[in-house]
Structures are given as structure tokens and as C-alpha cells.
Design a protein around this motif. Structure first.
Motif, PDB file in Angstrom:
ATOM      1  N   LYS A  66       0.850  -1.192   0.000  1.00 14.19           N
ATOM      2  CA  LYS A  66       0.000   0.000   0.000  1.00 14.19           C
ATOM      3  C   LYS A  66       0.881   1.235   0.000  1.00 14.19           C
ATOM      4  O   LYS A  66       1.874   1.310   0.739  1.00 14.19           O
ATOM      5  CB  LYS A  66      -0.942  -0.007   1.220  1.00 14.19           C
ATOM      6  CG  LYS A  66      -1.908   1.167   1.263  1.00 14.19           C
ATOM      7  CD  LYS A  66      -3.121   0.862   2.136  1.00 14.19           C
ATOM      8  CE  LYS A  66      -4.142   0.015   1.412  1.00 14.19           C
ATOM      9  NZ  LYS A  66      -5.425  -0.094   2.149  1.00 14.19           N
ATOM     10  N   VAL A  67       0.504   2.222  -0.825  1.00 16.53           N
ATOM     11  CA  VAL A  67       1.259   3.475  -0.927  1.00 16.53           C
ATOM     12  C   VAL A  67       0.357   4.652  -0.571  1.00 16.53           C
ATOM     13  O   VAL A  67      -0.876   4.548  -0.600  1.00 16.53           O
ATOM     14  CB  VAL A  67       1.847   3.678  -2.340  1.00 16.53           C
ATOM     15  CG1 VAL A  67       2.863   2.601  -2.673  1.00 16.53           C
ATOM     16  CG2 VAL A  67       0.743   3.711  -3.393  1.00 16.53           C
ATOM     17  N   SER A  68       0.974   5.761  -0.249  1.00 14.92           N
ATOM     18  CA  SER A  68       0.223   6.965   0.094  1.00 14.92           C
ATOM     19  C   SER A  68      -0.390   7.587  -1.154  1.00 14.92           C
ATOM     20  O   SER A  68       0.113   7.428  -2.272  1.00 14.92           O
ATOM     21  CB  SER A  68       1.154   7.975   0.780  1.00 14.92           C
ATOM     22  OG  SER A  68       2.284   8.249  -0.038  1.00 14.92           O
ATOM     23  N   ASN A  69      -1.475   8.323  -0.937  1.00 16.08           N
ATOM     24  CA  ASN A  69      -2.188   8.955  -2.049  1.00 16.08           C
ATOM     25  C   ASN A  69      -1.605  10.342  -2.304  1.00 16.08           C
ATOM     26  O   ASN A  69      -2.262  11.366  -2.118  1.00 16.08           O
ATOM     27  CB  ASN A  69      -3.681   9.050  -1.707  1.00 16.08           C
ATOM     28  CG  ASN A  69      -4.513   9.551  -2.879  1.00 16.08           C
ATOM     29  OD1 ASN A  69      -4.091   9.465  -4.028  1.00 16.08           O
ATOM     30  ND2 ASN A  69      -5.689  10.083  -2.584  1.00 16.08           N
ATOM     31  N   GLY A  73       3.798   8.402  -3.111  1.00 15.21           N
ATOM     32  CA  GLY A  73       3.194   7.122  -3.457  1.00 15.21           C
ATOM     33  C   GLY A  73       3.255   6.858  -4.946  1.00 15.21           C
ATOM     34  O   GLY A  73       3.550   5.733  -5.387  1.00 15.21           O
ATOM     35  N   THR A  77       5.155   3.745  -7.096  1.00 18.88           N
ATOM     36  CA  THR A  77       4.447   2.887  -8.048  1.00 18.88           C
ATOM     37  C   THR A  77       5.036   3.014  -9.446  1.00 18.88           C
ATOM     38  O   THR A  77       5.224   2.013 -10.150  1.00 18.88           O
ATOM     39  CB  THR A  77       2.947   3.230  -8.072  1.00 18.88           C
ATOM     40  OG1 THR A  77       2.427   3.168  -6.741  1.00 18.88           O
ATOM     41  CG2 THR A  77       2.182   2.251  -8.941  1.00 18.88           C
ATOM     42  N   VAL A  92      -3.791   1.999  -3.051  1.00 17.53           N
ATOM     43  CA  VAL A  92      -3.523   3.369  -2.603  1.00 17.53           C
ATOM     44  C   VAL A  92      -4.320   3.646  -1.333  1.00 17.53           C
ATOM     45  O   VAL A  92      -5.534   3.445  -1.282  1.00 17.53           O
ATOM     46  CB  VAL A  92      -3.906   4.388  -3.702  1.00 17.53           C
ATOM     47  CG1 VAL A  92      -3.660   5.812  -3.215  1.00 17.53           C
ATOM     48  CG2 VAL A  92      -3.113   4.113  -4.982  1.00 17.53           C
ATOM     49  N   ASP A  93      -3.643   4.109  -0.294  1.00 13.25           N
ATOM     50  CA  ASP A  93      -4.306   4.430   0.972  1.00 13.25           C
ATOM     51  C   ASP A  93      -5.222   5.642   0.793  1.00 13.25           C
ATOM     52  O   ASP A  93      -4.843   6.631   0.156  1.00 13.25           O
ATOM     53  CB  ASP A  93      -3.254   4.731   2.034  1.00 13.25           C
ATOM     54  CG  ASP A  93      -3.872   5.091   3.364  1.00 13.25           C
ATOM     55  OD1 ASP A  93      -4.222   4.166   4.107  1.00 13.25           O
ATOM     56  OD2 ASP A  93      -4.026   6.296   3.650  1.00 13.25           O
ATOM     57  N   THR A  99       3.990   8.260   3.223  1.00  8.29           N
ATOM     58  CA  THR A  99       5.055   7.318   2.880  1.00  8.29           C
ATOM     59  C   THR A  99       6.147   7.358   3.940  1.00  8.29           C
ATOM     60  O   THR A  99       6.591   8.434   4.344  1.00  8.29           O
ATOM     61  CB  THR A  99       5.656   7.672   1.508  1.00  8.29           C
ATOM     62  OG1 THR A  99       4.632   7.540   0.511  1.00  8.29           O
ATOM     63  CG2 THR A  99       6.814   6.761   1.160  1.00  8.29           C
ATOM     64  N   ALA A 122       1.869   4.398   5.208  1.00  5.50           N
ATOM     65  CA  ALA A 122       0.847   3.772   4.363  1.00  5.50           C
ATOM     66  C   ALA A 122       1.027   2.262   4.251  1.00  5.50           C
ATOM     67  O   ALA A 122       0.042   1.517   4.233  1.00  5.50           O
ATOM     68  CB  ALA A 122       0.882   4.407   2.970  1.00  5.50           C
ATOM     69  N   ASP A 123       2.275   1.787   4.186  1.00  7.64           N
ATOM     70  CA  ASP A 123       2.470   0.351   3.974  1.00  7.64           C
ATOM     71  C   ASP A 123       1.937  -0.485   5.132  1.00  7.64           C
ATOM     72  O   ASP A 123       1.543  -1.638   4.950  1.00  7.64           O
ATOM     73  CB  ASP A 123       3.950   0.037   3.730  1.00  7.64           C
ATOM     74  CG  ASP A 123       4.832   0.388   4.910  1.00  7.64           C
ATOM     75  OD1 ASP A 123       5.075  -0.498   5.761  1.00  7.64           O
ATOM     76  OD2 ASP A 123       5.295   1.529   4.980  1.00  7.64           O
TER      77      ASP A 123
END
Length: 334
Positions: A66-69, A73, A77, A92-93, A99, A122-123
Motif C-alpha cells: 500500500k502506498v500513500s495517495n 506514493g 508505483t 492506494v491508501d 510514505t 501507508a504500507d
């Protein structure tokens, strides 16, 4: 001898699950963090580095994370995609998480440290609902990193991924990757590490990481053979115990042990060695190499990465790795 077997009809070679973060590596080396003014940004996180290393070696890699929005992030990706890593398992969070950042200090070749910012990362918001059984079924192997176990809901997501892997005959590699600053205390850490390790085919870590896992067992003195035997009584087929500059020892269930040597190099930094070792070691095992040869490939990859500024960007291609093995000096360790 290679004790592992892989389902050859799967479209992906390896899927990694867990930490996706940003490494900010100091540009001014040989000085403390307080005097460092500029940094270079890279994708980081142990499972991310291993997936990137695998992809550079021609493996078909995927990722569950999961990555930050936000821009960070998207940077992560995009980088994974550029390295031909399947990101269909990366979500995506949507809850405002950020992050994780790792600032690295390079004071000398043997004095390096990492300053981590992991609050609301986020991860660690990876949820069991983000883990798809059908996706894991497409892979020959699953790589789980210990940092994914540090907090809920990431912890539950990792355990669900392990369940799916075992159910669907996916070979599981467990990179212990113990980062104390992410955990509440060593007792909590040991409990979850041991529970996860019971579901894994290959367990890789430093002697110190295995010592942490054994603290609750009232183990008086470290013993590699005893450590390996304990896991062979569960599911493990291969246990790799790293001893830093003294190399690594791999134990197999048939009672054999294999000691790796080292490739001496001009060391720039110490971090990244474990991730690069793991990616090349796994690559070797998945391509039919015996344990000793796979360990040699891991040592070569580690030697390459610790001589370069980054971790992810420094991961060698197959051509670079094989050329290094053929031309660099290799020292056996007793």
C-alpha cells in the motif's frame, strides 16, 4: 543440492509483500547526519528492494503493498512499473497515511545508520481485504518481510498471504528484516516472528535476528545448528543464518550445511547488503542452482550494492552479476 521445488506453470516468479518507502541517502558522505545538507531520493524498503533486484535479474516479479495517495506514493508505483514489476497488488491508501522515510547517514564504510520516519506509514495500512488469493496463486514464490508484521492491519494481511501461499503450494521465503523502532517490544516481536516462520519454506536472517526470536525460549547460548533444527521440525527446508563479514551459513533439512564466502570490495555503505543478497540468492535457487552456488550469487550481489550509493538503483542485472562473479576475487570464509 537444492531442496526447493517450484510450480513451473505460474506466470510470476516471485511476489513480495510489505514495506514500500523512500530512501533519502546522504550525498555528503564521511560526515554525521547533523552536517549533511543534501540527499538523493530512491525507492526503498526491504521487500521492495528484493522485488526490484529480482526483476533486474530477469525474474517476473509482483508486489502486494500500500502506498500513500500523494506524489511519493506515485513515485514508488511508477518506479516499480519502470522496473517491470507487476503492481496490480499495490493499492492506494485513502485515509491520509504518508510514505515512510528512511534518511541514511554514511559516516564511514563501517559506520552507517538509518533515521526512520514510520508514523502513520501507508504500507502498515495494508489490509487483509487487499490480499487476493487468486493473485498469490499466480506465483511460484512469496517473499514476506518481517516489518510487515509490526502493526495491524498489515500484520493480518501478511498472515493471510502466508495462509494463501501454503494452501496453494507457493514456496515461501521469510526475510526476517527486524527493525526494532517499528515494534513495541521484543516479546511482541518474537511471538509474531515465530508464528510467521512456522509457515515458511526458507528463513533468512542475521544471527542477531534469530537470537531475538529465541529470547522467549530461554535459550542460553546461540547455536546455529539448534536454530536450524528447530525450524526443520516445522515446515522449513532451508535456513540461512548470516554472520556479517564472516559470511553466511545455509542449513538444509538433510543435515548438510553450506558456508558462503565474500567478494572483497571498496565499501561505501553497509545497508542494502541483505536485500541484494536475498534477491540473487532466490534467483539462483529458482533457476536450479545448488545452495552453495546460489549463496555465491547472493554474496556477489551484496558486494556490488554496498559499493554503490543506492540500494534499489544499485541492484545488478544478470549480465553484471555473472561478470562480477567471473572477474572479482572470491574469498572463502572458515
Amino acid at each position: 543440492m537444492n531442496p526447493l521445488s517450484f510450480k513451473q506453470d505460474r506466470p510470476l516468479d516471485v511476489i513480495a509483500i510489505g514495506r514500500l518507502c523512500i530512501d533519502l541517502n546522504a550525498n555528503e558522505i564521511n560526515r554525521p547526519m547533523e552536517e549533511t545538507l543534501t540527499f538523493t531520493k530512491y525507492v526503498g524498503g526491504s521487500p521492495a528492494n528484493i522485488a526490484i533486484g529480482s526483476a533486474r535479474l530477469g525474474q517476473k516479479a509482483g508486489f502486494i503493498g500500500k502506498v500513500s495517495n500523494d506524489q511519493m506514493g506515485r513515485f514508488i508505483t511508477d518506479y516499480l512499473k519502470k522496473n517491470k514489476i507487476d503492481t496490480s497488488g499495490v493499492s492506494v491508501d485513502q485515509k491520509g497515511a504518508v510514505t515512510g522515510l528512511a534518511f541514511t547517514e554514511i559516516k564511514s564504510p563501517d559506520d552507517c545508520s538509518i533515521l526512520m520516519y514510520r508514523d502513520n506509514a501507508a504500507d502498515l495500512n495494508l489490509h487483509p481485504y487487499d490480499v487476493d488469493e487468486d493473485y498469490i496463486k499466480q506465483s511460484k514464490a512469496l517473499l514476506v518481510s518481517g516489518t510487515a508484521l509490526a502493526k495491524s492491519p498489515s500484520r493480518e494481511a501478511a498472515f493471510l498471504a502466508l495462509e494463501y501461499a501454503v494452501k496453494n503450494d507457493v514456496t515461501v521465503f521469510f526475510d526476517l528484516d527486524y527493525r526494532p523502532y517499528t515494534w513495541t517490544d521484543e516479546a511482541e516481536t518474537a511471538v509474531y516472528y515465530n508464528l510467521a516462520a512456522e509457515k515458511c519454506d526458507v528463513i533468512m536472517g542475521t544471527r542477531e535476528e534469530f537470537d531475538m526470536m529465541e529470547k522467549l525460549l530461554n535459550t542460553v547460548e546461540s547455536n546455529d545448528e539448534d536454530t536450524a533444527a528447530r525450524w526443520f521440525s516445522r515446515r522449513a527446508k532451508l535456513v540461512v543464518i548470516k554472520h556479517g563479514g564472516a559470511g553466511s551459513i545455509a542449513y538444509t533439512k538433510d543435515g548438510e550445511s553450506h558456508r558462503s564466502g565474500i567478494f572483497p570490495t571498496t565499501v561505501l555503505k553497509t545497508f542494502g547488503a541483505g536485500d541484494s543478497y536475498a534477491s540473487a540468492f532466490i534467483y539462483g535457487l529458482m533457476n536450479g542452482k545448488d545452495v552453495s552456488e546460489a549463496m555465491k550469487m547472493g554474496s556477489a550481489s551484496a558486494s556490488i550494492v554496498i559499493s554503490r550509493h543506492s540500494c534499489s538503483d544499485a541492484m545488478p542485472t544478470t549480465e553484471e552479476l555473472m561478470n562480477y562473479i567471473e572477474t572479482a576475487r572470491y574469498e572463502t570464509v572458515q
